[in-house]
Design a protein around this motif. Structure first.
Motif, PDB file in Angstrom:
ATOM      1  N   ALA A  11      78.399  51.754  55.260  1.00 34.08           N
ATOM      2  CA  ALA A  11      77.318  52.851  54.679  1.00 34.08           C
ATOM      3  C   ALA A  11      76.638  52.253  54.047  1.00 34.08           C
ATOM      4  CB  ALA A  11      77.959  54.197  54.122  1.00 34.08           C
ATOM      5  N   LEU A  12      76.629  51.515  53.147  1.00 34.04           N
ATOM      6  CA  LEU A  12      75.809  50.849  52.301  1.00 34.04           C
ATOM      7  C   LEU A  12      74.883  50.071  53.053  1.00 34.04           C
ATOM      8  CD1 LEU A  12      77.634  49.897  49.327  1.00 34.04           C
ATOM      9  CD2 LEU A  12      76.100  51.363  49.120  1.00 34.04           C
ATOM     10  N   ALA A  13      75.450  49.371  53.692  1.00 30.64           N
ATOM     11  CA  ALA A  13      74.439  48.220  54.916  1.00 30.64           C
ATOM     12  C   ALA A  13      73.533  49.380  55.807  1.00 30.64           C
ATOM     13  CB  ALA A  13      75.309  47.508  55.730  1.00 30.64           C
ATOM     14  N   ALA A  14      74.065  50.477  56.256  1.00 33.78           N
ATOM     15  CA  ALA A  14      73.050  51.425  56.829  1.00 33.78           C
ATOM     16  C   ALA A  14      72.130  52.070  56.156  1.00 33.78           C
ATOM     17  CB  ALA A  14      74.248  52.322  57.674  1.00 33.78           C
ATOM     18  N   LEU A  15      72.641  52.249  54.905  1.00 29.51           N
ATOM     19  CA  LEU A  15      71.453  53.083  54.128  1.00 29.51           C
ATOM     20  C   LEU A  15      70.445  52.315  53.631  1.00 29.51           C
ATOM     21  CD1 LEU A  15      74.007  55.353  52.074  1.00 29.51           C
ATOM     22  CD2 LEU A  15      72.242  56.007  53.895  1.00 29.51           C
ATOM     23  N   ARG A  16      70.987  50.683  53.291  1.00 34.73           N
ATOM     24  CA  ARG A  16      69.818  50.049  52.833  1.00 34.73           C
ATOM     25  C   ARG A  16      68.621  49.657  53.830  1.00 34.73           C
ATOM     26  NH1 ARG A  16      74.308  46.908  49.179  1.00 34.73           N
ATOM     27  NH2 ARG A  16      73.747  48.387  47.409  1.00 34.73           N
ATOM     28  N   ALA A  78      66.659  63.063  57.140  1.00 31.29           N
ATOM     29  CA  ALA A  78      66.640  62.489  58.643  1.00 31.29           C
ATOM     30  C   ALA A  78      66.958  61.102  58.880  1.00 31.29           C
ATOM     31  CB  ALA A  78      65.347  63.079  59.392  1.00 31.29           C
ATOM     32  N   GLY A  79      66.418  60.362  58.192  1.00 30.75           N
ATOM     33  CA  GLY A  79      66.520  59.001  58.244  1.00 30.75           C
ATOM     34  C   GLY A  79      68.189  58.494  57.940  1.00 30.75           C
ATOM     35  N   VAL A  80      68.528  59.076  56.723  1.00 28.82           N
ATOM     36  CA  VAL A  80      69.747  59.002  56.060  1.00 28.82           C
ATOM     37  C   VAL A  80      71.023  59.230  57.284  1.00 28.82           C
ATOM     38  CG1 VAL A  80      71.575  59.660  54.571  1.00 28.82           C
ATOM     39  CG2 VAL A  80      69.312  58.716  53.669  1.00 28.82           C
ATOM     40  N   GLY A  81      70.593  60.472  57.801  1.00 28.83           N
ATOM     41  CA  GLY A  81      71.439  61.151  58.939  1.00 28.83           C
ATOM     42  C   GLY A  81      71.606  59.824  59.987  1.00 28.83           C
ATOM     43  N   ALA A  82      70.223  59.603  60.516  1.00 27.84           N
ATOM     44  CA  ALA A  82      70.537  58.785  61.686  1.00 27.84           C
ATOM     45  C   ALA A  82      71.092  57.334  61.304  1.00 27.84           C
ATOM     46  CB  ALA A  82      68.936  58.485  62.119  1.00 27.84           C
ATOM     47  N   ALA A  83      71.041  56.968  60.151  1.00 23.84           N
ATOM     48  CA  ALA A  83      71.554  55.792  59.752  1.00 23.84           C
ATOM     49  C   ALA A  83      73.205  55.757  59.868  1.00 23.84           C
ATOM     50  CB  ALA A  83      71.260  55.342  58.266  1.00 23.84           C
ATOM     51  N   ILE A  84      73.670  56.989  59.259  1.00 20.74           N
ATOM     52  CA  ILE A  84      75.076  57.157  59.176  1.00 20.74           C
ATOM     53  C   ILE A  84      75.762  57.339  60.471  1.00 20.74           C
ATOM     54  CG2 ILE A  84      77.001  58.656  58.242  1.00 20.74           C
ATOM     55  CD1 ILE A  84      75.224  59.148  55.889  1.00 20.74           C
ATOM     56  N   GLU A  85      74.853  58.149  61.302  1.00 21.78           N
ATOM     57  CA  GLU A  85      75.416  58.155  62.838  1.00 21.78           C
ATOM     58  C   GLU A  85      75.368  56.976  63.597  1.00 21.78           C
ATOM     59  OE1 GLU A  85      73.574  61.823  64.343  1.00 21.78           O
ATOM     60  OE2 GLU A  85      74.006  62.988  62.469  1.00 21.78           O
ATOM     61  N   ALA A  86      74.402  55.963  63.207  1.00 24.25           N
ATOM     62  CA  ALA A  86      74.520  54.918  63.853  1.00 24.25           C
ATOM     63  C   ALA A  86      75.453  53.567  63.445  1.00 24.25           C
ATOM     64  CB  ALA A  86      72.928  54.393  63.743  1.00 24.25           C
ATOM     65  N   ILE A  87      76.229  54.173  62.298  1.00 24.57           N
ATOM     66  CA  ILE A  87      77.079  52.955  61.852  1.00 24.57           C
ATOM     67  C   ILE A  87      78.165  52.744  63.091  1.00 24.57           C
ATOM     68  CG2 ILE A  87      79.495  52.614  60.537  1.00 24.57           C
ATOM     69  CD1 ILE A  87      78.217  54.537  58.314  1.00 24.57           C
ATOM     70  N   PRO A  88      78.461  51.414  63.333  1.00 19.08           N
ATOM     71  CA  PRO A  88      79.100  50.948  64.418  1.00 19.08           C
ATOM     72  C   PRO A  88      80.453  51.563  64.481  1.00 19.08           C
ATOM     73  CG  PRO A  88      78.045  49.235  63.392  1.00 19.08           C
ATOM     74  CD  PRO A  88      77.888  50.378  62.394  1.00 19.08           C
ATOM     75  N   ARG A  89      81.025  51.860  65.644  1.00 16.38           N
ATOM     76  CA  ARG A  89      82.228  52.480  65.702  1.00 16.38           C
ATOM     77  C   ARG A  89      83.605  51.765  65.481  1.00 16.38           C
ATOM     78  NH1 ARG A  89      79.640  56.403  64.879  1.00 16.38           N
ATOM     79  NH2 ARG A  89      79.123  58.281  66.254  1.00 16.38           N
ATOM     80  N   ASP A  90      83.234  50.570  65.994  1.00 13.03           N
ATOM     81  CA  ASP A  90      84.499  49.491  65.540  1.00 13.03           C
ATOM     82  C   ASP A  90      83.995  48.845  64.317  1.00 13.03           C
ATOM     83  OD1 ASP A  90      85.936  49.666  67.615  1.00 13.03           O
ATOM     84  OD2 ASP A  90      84.249  48.732  69.088  1.00 13.03           O
ATOM     85  N   LEU A  91      84.896  48.971  63.067  1.00 12.57           N
ATOM     86  CA  LEU A  91      84.618  48.404  61.884  1.00 12.57           C
ATOM     87  C   LEU A  91      85.941  47.440  61.798  1.00 12.57           C
ATOM     88  CD1 LEU A  91      83.328  51.458  59.826  1.00 12.57           C
ATOM     89  CD2 LEU A  91      81.915  49.313  60.677  1.00 12.57           C
ATOM     90  N   PRO A  92      85.837  46.384  60.859  1.00  8.40           N
ATOM     91  CA  PRO A  92      86.851  45.538  60.560  1.00  8.40           C
ATOM     92  C   PRO A  92      88.339  46.409  60.307  1.00  8.40           C
ATOM     93  CG  PRO A  92      85.217  44.736  59.693  1.00  8.40           C
ATOM     94  CD  PRO A  92      84.734  46.141  60.012  1.00  8.40           C
ATOM     95  N   GLY A  93      89.273  46.345  61.089  1.00  8.70           N
ATOM     96  CA  GLY A  93      90.626  46.996  61.176  1.00  8.70           C
ATOM     97  C   GLY A  93      90.516  48.505  61.650  1.00  8.70           C
ATOM     98  N   TRP A  94      89.474  48.958  61.524  1.00 14.46           N
ATOM     99  CA  TRP A  94      89.105  50.632  61.849  1.00 14.46           C
ATOM    100  C   TRP A  94      88.386  50.868  62.887  1.00 14.46           C
ATOM    101  CZ3 TRP A  94      92.625  53.587  58.941  1.00 14.46           C
ATOM    102  CH2 TRP A  94      93.114  52.981  58.061  1.00 14.46           C
ATOM    103  N   ARG A  95      88.574  52.050  63.633  1.00 14.19           N
ATOM    104  CA  ARG A  95      87.641  52.590  64.564  1.00 14.19           C
ATOM    105  C   ARG A  95      87.376  54.001  64.274  1.00 14.19           C
ATOM    106  NH1 ARG A  95      84.790  52.520  68.728  1.00 14.19           N
ATOM    107  NH2 ARG A  95      84.802  53.740  70.544  1.00 14.19           N
TER     108      ARG A  95
END
Length: 128
Positions: A11-16, A78-95
């Motif tokens: 989330a931090l990476a997406a929001l930045r 709106a930009g924050v929402g789009a960024a959160i919704e665009a977080i990759p579905r596959d993250l290290p160790g989690w989906r």
């Protein structure tokens, strides 16, 4: 890494990457120039199955702005929402199983002070 820390890092990476923000902070900043975002505490509950770990996490982003009207903070929300919704579905160790907007609230406090609360419910399962 825990689901909470994994999601927080993503989330931090997406929001930045959201254009127009003068910073993204974990909690209230000591010094910041508006507009900026605060990534709040993550609230997590168990969402696992018998044989897989899972979490349902509430992710809250608070935006702060100083402006005459709400137009800029609406665009940033709106930009924050789009960024959160665009977080990759596959993250290290989690989906990520789902990313759902739970609430968006824009308020004006004292004259020229605006805030927006962007609250998401994110469900994650341990990756196999």
């Amino acid at each position: 890494m825990s689901a909470e820390r994994t999601l927080q890092a993503a989330a931090l990476a997406a929001l930045r990457a959201v254009a127009g923000l003068n910073g993204v902070f974990l909690g209230p900043p000591v010094r910041a120039t508006a507009p900026f975002a605060e990534l709040g505490d993550l609230i997590a509950i168990d969402w696992g199955t018998k044989d897989l770990a899972g979490r349902e996490i509430r992710l809250l982003v608070t935006l702060r702005d100083a402006a005459e009207g709400p137009e800029r903070i609406e665009t940033l929300a709106a930009g924050v929402g789009a960024a959160i919704e665009a977080i990759p579905r596959d993250l290290p160790g989690w989906r990520l199983a789902s990313v759902v907007l739970a609430r968006l609230r824009i308020t004006g406090g004292s004259p020229g002070q605006w805030s927006a609360s962007v609250d998401y419910r994110i469900r994650m399962m341990e990756a196999l």
